[in-house]
Scaffold this active site. Structure first.
Site, PDB file in Angstrom:
ATOM      1  N   HIS A 112      14.227  -2.559  -6.254  1.00  0.00           N
ATOM      2  CA  HIS A 112      13.049  -2.334  -5.415  1.00  0.00           C
ATOM      3  C   HIS A 112      13.194  -1.227  -4.367  1.00  0.00           C
ATOM      4  CE1 HIS A 112       9.122  -3.300  -4.108  1.00  0.00           C
ATOM      5  NE2 HIS A 112       9.175  -4.599  -4.219  1.00  0.00           N
TER       6      HIS A 112
ATOM      7  N   TYR B 203       3.655 -13.674   4.311  1.00  0.00           N
ATOM      8  CA  TYR B 203       3.687 -12.239   4.025  1.00  0.00           C
ATOM      9  C   TYR B 203       2.897 -11.979   2.748  1.00  0.00           C
ATOM     10  CZ  TYR B 203       5.862  -7.704   2.711  1.00  0.00           C
ATOM     11  OH  TYR B 203       6.098  -6.403   2.353  1.00  0.00           O
TER      12      TYR B 203
ATOM     13  N   SER C 268       2.058  -8.553   0.467  1.00  0.00           N
ATOM     14  CA  SER C 268       2.333  -7.128   0.337  1.00  0.00           C
ATOM     15  C   SER C 268       1.057  -6.360   0.015  1.00  0.00           C
ATOM     16  CB  SER C 268       3.362  -6.901  -0.773  1.00  0.00           C
ATOM     17  OG  SER C 268       3.651  -5.532  -0.910  1.00  0.00           O
TER      18      SER C 268
ATOM     19  N   THR D 164       4.520   0.229   1.833  1.00  0.00           N
ATOM     20  CA  THR D 164       3.702  -0.986   1.863  1.00  0.00           C
ATOM     21  C   THR D 164       3.382  -1.338   3.314  1.00  0.00           C
ATOM     22  OG1 THR D 164       5.651  -2.422   1.934  1.00  0.00           O
ATOM     23  CG2 THR D 164       4.707  -1.940  -0.247  1.00  0.00           C
TER      24      THR D 164
END
Length: 661
Positions: free
Chosen positions: A379, A493, A495, A506
Site C-alpha cells: 500500500h 475511519y 478512506s 487520501t
C-alpha cells in the site's frame, strides 16, 4: 494505412499503392503478436499524462475550519467534561502554536509546487511503520469469475491475466493508456468530442478544458509504481525500489521461485502461447513444497526482515533478491482448492500461510487451483484508485478479448520455454529464522477472525430512489451494529481519495456524527418510541451530514491530513508539544476501532484488509446495484467478526425497514 500479412518469420506490409515492405521478426513475435492492437490494452488519442501538468494542487484548509471540523468529530465520542477539555486545547492551538505551524506548512507548500503537502509525510509514515505488511497494510481484491468457466482453468486464467497486465503496462509506458477522468456527466464528457477537444489543448491548460465538460482528470503519478516495484525492508525506514527496464515475471509455486522473460529485447510482449508454455512447465514441476520458503520472511516485522535480508545478501543471495525486486510483478500459482467457501477465499487472498507469497511486491496476481483470480497489493506506493483502474481494465480485457484459449493448451508442447528457477542459498541461521517466522505467522493468522455478509435485499438502486446516500447507509449500518453490541460509538475511519489533485493521496471521512449517534440511540433504545416516519427523517439527516463530510474530504477539506502535517512540523521543532496533540482525545480519535474502505465495482467479487488496531474491525465493503457486500476481520479474544456480521445483518434490516416506511 498498411495492410499487415504474416508470413513465417517476416512481417509483410502492403501499402495502398501496392509496395511490399518486409521486416525480419524475432521468433517471439512471429505468430500474431506484432500489431499494436495486440500489444496495447488501449491506444488513447489523449496521452495518459496529458492532464498531469495542469492538475490543481491539493488545498491546505484554513486552520479555523480544520479546528472546527476536528471538534465536530470529537463531539459524539466524548462526555461533557472531556469535550470541554478538548475544546480548550483546540482554542489554545488556534490562538498560539497553530498559527506558526500553519505558516510553516503554507511556506513549504509554496516552495514545492510540483507536489502536495501530504505526499512526503504520508510516504514517510508508511515506510517508517515497522509492523508486518500482510493483514496490517496489504489489501486484496478478487475478480468475479469468468462467464465461460473453461477460461477459469488455472493455466488459462493465469496466462490471460499476465498477457492483459502486460498490455496495460505497455499502454502506460507508451503514454497511450486512457487518462483517468471522473465524469460528472458521462453523456457529455465520456465522448469522442471530449477527447478530440482536450487532446488539442496544451497540457498546462488541459485540466481547464476538461472542467468545461464537467469532467475532472485524476492524478496518475502513482501508476508508474504499479510495475517493476518492490518495497525493500531497511532498518528504521523502508524504501521503494523501481527498475523499469526489467523484462521478467516472478512466479511463485509451492514456495519455489521462478522467473522468465515476458518481454523480448524490443519490449514486445511474448506470444500468449510462449507465456502459457512457461507457466505450464512451472505447474507441472512436481518437486515437493520448498522446505525453506523464503517468502514467509516478508510477513516479518520490518526491522527483523531487514536484518534477515542483509544476512541473505551476505550468504550469496543478492542477485536472486534483485531478480525478485525488479520483476514486473508476481504471479502466484496456488495449489489450494477454494471451492465455495467464501471465508477461505478471503483468507487465501488476504494472508494464507505466507509460504507462497512475496508481500513486498507492488502487487501479486494470485490464481488458485480451481481458477479464482485476485490481487494482493502493497500500500505504501499508492492507493486504491490506481489499483482499481488496473484491476478493472485487466478484467475487461481477459473477459472480452482473452488472448489465450482453452483449446490451445494441447498445442503448448511445441513451444520452447526459458525458465530460471531461483535457488536461495540457505545456511543454518537462515533456516532457523524461516522456521521461527513460519510458526510465528501461523500463530498470528490463527488469531484472525474473518467473516462476511452479502445482503441481497437492497443496494445502490433502491437507495437512490429513496434519496439516501448508499455510502451513508453502509456507514450507518456499521455504527448501528457496533452500538447494538456495545451501547456506544467508537472512532471510525473511512478512506476517501483526493486524486482529483496533483499528488493527492487520501483523506479521512469521519462517519461517526451526532446525527449517527441520535439514530443509533433511537433504534436500539426501545424506551424511546418514535414513529417510522420520524426515524426515516433522522436517517435522511444522517445521510445529509455524511454527504457534507464526503464532499469536504473529496475537495481536500477534511481535517485529518491537515492536522497530521501540522503535528509533523511540531515534532521537528524543539518547542513543547502543542496541547491539542497532548490531549488523549487526539490519540483516541486516531485509534480507529472501525476502519472502513470500499472499492466498489461490478468486477470485484470480494475485497478487504485486516484490523488497523489490535481490538478493532477491518471492514471492506462493496455497494452494487442490487446488493451490499461486507468483509469483516478482527482478532479473537478481543472482538468477534462473526458476531459483528450477524448484528450487521440486523442493522441492514432495521435501516431497510425504516426507509420503506
Amino acid at each position: 494505412m498498411f495492410m499487415l500479412i504474416k508470413n513465417g518469420f517476416r512481417k509483410i506490409m502492403v501499402s495502398p499503392g501496392g509496395v511490399i515492405l518486409t521486416q525480419q521478426l524475432p521468433r517471439s513475435t512471429m505468430a500474431w503478436y506484432d500489431t499494436p492492437e495486440c500489444q496495447y490494452i488501449q491506444m488513447s488519442k489523449v496521452p495518459t499524462l496529458h492532464f498531469q501538468a495542469s492538475l490543481p494542487r491539493l488545498p491546505i484548509p484554513k486552520l479555523e475550519d480544520t479546528c472546527q471540523r476536528y471538534l465536530n468529530a470529537q463531539k459524539p465520542l466524548l462526555n461533557d467534561e472531556e469535550l470541554k477539555h478538548t475544546s480548550s486545547c483546540i482554542s489554545r492551538f488556534l490562538a498560539n502554536e497553530g498559527q506558526s505551524l500553519q505558516k510553516q506548512l503554507l511556506q513549504n507548500n509554496a516552495e514545492n509546487p510540483h507536489t502536495s503537502y501530504i505526499t512526503e509525510p504520508w510516504f514517510d509514515m508508511y515506510l517508517r511503520d515497522r509492523k508486518p505488511l500482510p493483514i496490517n497494510y496489504n489489501p486484496f481484491l478478487v475478480f468475479v469469475p469468468e462467464s465461460d468457466l473453461k477460461y477459469d482453468a488455472q493455466l488459462v486464467k493465469a496466462t490471460n491475466l499476465v498477457v492483459s497486465s502486460l498490455r496495460f503496462l505497455k499502454s502506460l509506458k507508451n503514454n497511450i493508456l486512457e487518462p483517468e477522468v471522473f465524469h460528472m456527466k458521462p453523456e457529455k464528457s465520456d465522448t469522442q468530442l471530449f477527447r478530440n477537444v482536450t487532446r488539442l489543448i496544451p497540457p498546462r491548460f488541459s485540466w481547464y478544458g476538461a472542467y468545461l465538460f464537467k469532467a475532472f482528470p485524476l492524478d496518475m503519478s502513482q501508476y508508474k509504481n504499479l510495475f517493476n516495484t518492490t518495497r525493500i525492508p531497511e532498518i528504521g525506514k523502508d524504501r521503494i525500489f523501481h527498475e523499469p527496464s526489467a523484462k521478467h515475471l516472478l512466479v511463485l509455486r509451492k514456495g519455489h521461485f521462478y522467473t522468465f522473460d515476458v518481454l523480448d529485447a524490443n519490449d514486445c510482449i511474448r506470444s500468449p502461447k510462449e507465456i502459457a508454455a512457461s507457466l505450464k512447465a512451472i505447474l507441472e514441476d512436481d518437486r515437493p513444497p520448498n522446505k525453506h520458503p523464503v517468502g514467509v520472511l516478508t510477513t516479518s516485522e520490518r526491522d527483523e526482515w531487514a536484518q534477515t535480508r542483509s544476512h541473505l545478501i551476505e550468504t550469496g543471495n543478492q542477485e536472486i533478491l534483485k531478480k525478485i525486486d525488479s520483476a514486473i510483478f508476481a504471479m502466484i500459482l496456488d495449489d489450494e482448492v477454494i471451492g465455495t467457501d467464501y471465508n477461505k477465499l478471503i483468507r487465501t487472498y488476504l494472508h494464507t500461510d505466507g509460504t507462497n507469497r512475496w508481500f513486498d511486491k507492488s502487487f501479486s496476481l494470485i490464481v488458485s487451483k480451481d481458477g479464482y483470480g485476485g490481487i494482493n497489493f502493497e500500500h505504501s506506493w499508492g492507493d486504491g484508485v490506481a489499483v482499481l483502474r488496473y484491476f478493472q481494465d485487466v478484467k475487461s480485457d481477459i473477459s472480452e478479448k482473452p488472448r489465450f484459449h482453452p483449446n490451445e493448451v494441447d498445442e503448448l508442447s511445441k513451444e520452447s520455454t526459458n525458465i530460471e528457477r531461483l535457488q536461495f542459498s540457505i545456511d543454518a541461521k537462515s533456516e532457523s529464522i524461516i522456521n521461527q517466522q513460519k510458526a510465528k505467522y501461523q500463530g498470528w493468522i490463527n488469531r484472525l477472525c474473518v467473516d462476511h455478509i452479502i445482503y441481497e435485499e437492497f443496494g445502490k438502486e433502491q437507495c437512490k430512489k429513496l434519496r439516501v446516500s448508499p455510502d451513508a447507509v453502509m456507514q450507518l449500518a456499521f455504527q448501528l451494529a457496533l452500538y447494538t453490541l456495545e451501547g456506544r460509538l467508537v472512532p471510525t475511519y473511512e478512506s476517501c481519495s483526493t486524486a482529483a489533485y496533483k499528488h493527492g493521496r487520501t483523506e479521512t471521512i469521519r462517519p461517526c456524527t451526532l446525527e449517527t449517534k441520535a439514530i443509533c440511540a433511537a433504534i436500539t433504545q426501545k424506551q424511546i418510541e418514535l414513529s417510522k416516519s420520524e426515524l426515516k427523517r433522522m436517517i435522511l439527516e444522517c445521510s445529509n451530514a455524511h454527504n457534507v463530510l464526503t464532499k469536504e474530504a473529496v475537495m481536500g477539506q477534511g481535517f485529518d491530513r491537515h492536522l497530521f502535517a501540522l503535528k509533523r512540523y511540531a515534532e521537528k521543532s524543539d518547542s513543547v508539544k502543542p496541547a491539542i496533540f497532548q490531549d488523549p482525545a487526539y490519540d483516541a480519535l486516531n485509534y480507529n476501532i472501525l476502519s472502513t474502505s470500499t472499492l466498489s465495482s461490478p468486477v470485484v467479487m470480494a475485497g478487504g484488509f485486516g484490523p488497523v488496531v489490535p481490538d478493532g474491525y477491518g471492514i471492506g465493503y462493496m455497494i452494487q446495484d442490487k446488493r451490499l457486500g461486507v468483509v469483516v476481520t478482527s482478532y479473537e479474544g478481543v472482538r468477534n467478526a462473526s458476531k459483528y456480521v450477524q448484528t450487521l445483518e440486523h442493522a441492514f434490516k432495521n435501516i431497510h425497514d425504516v426507509l420503506h416506511a
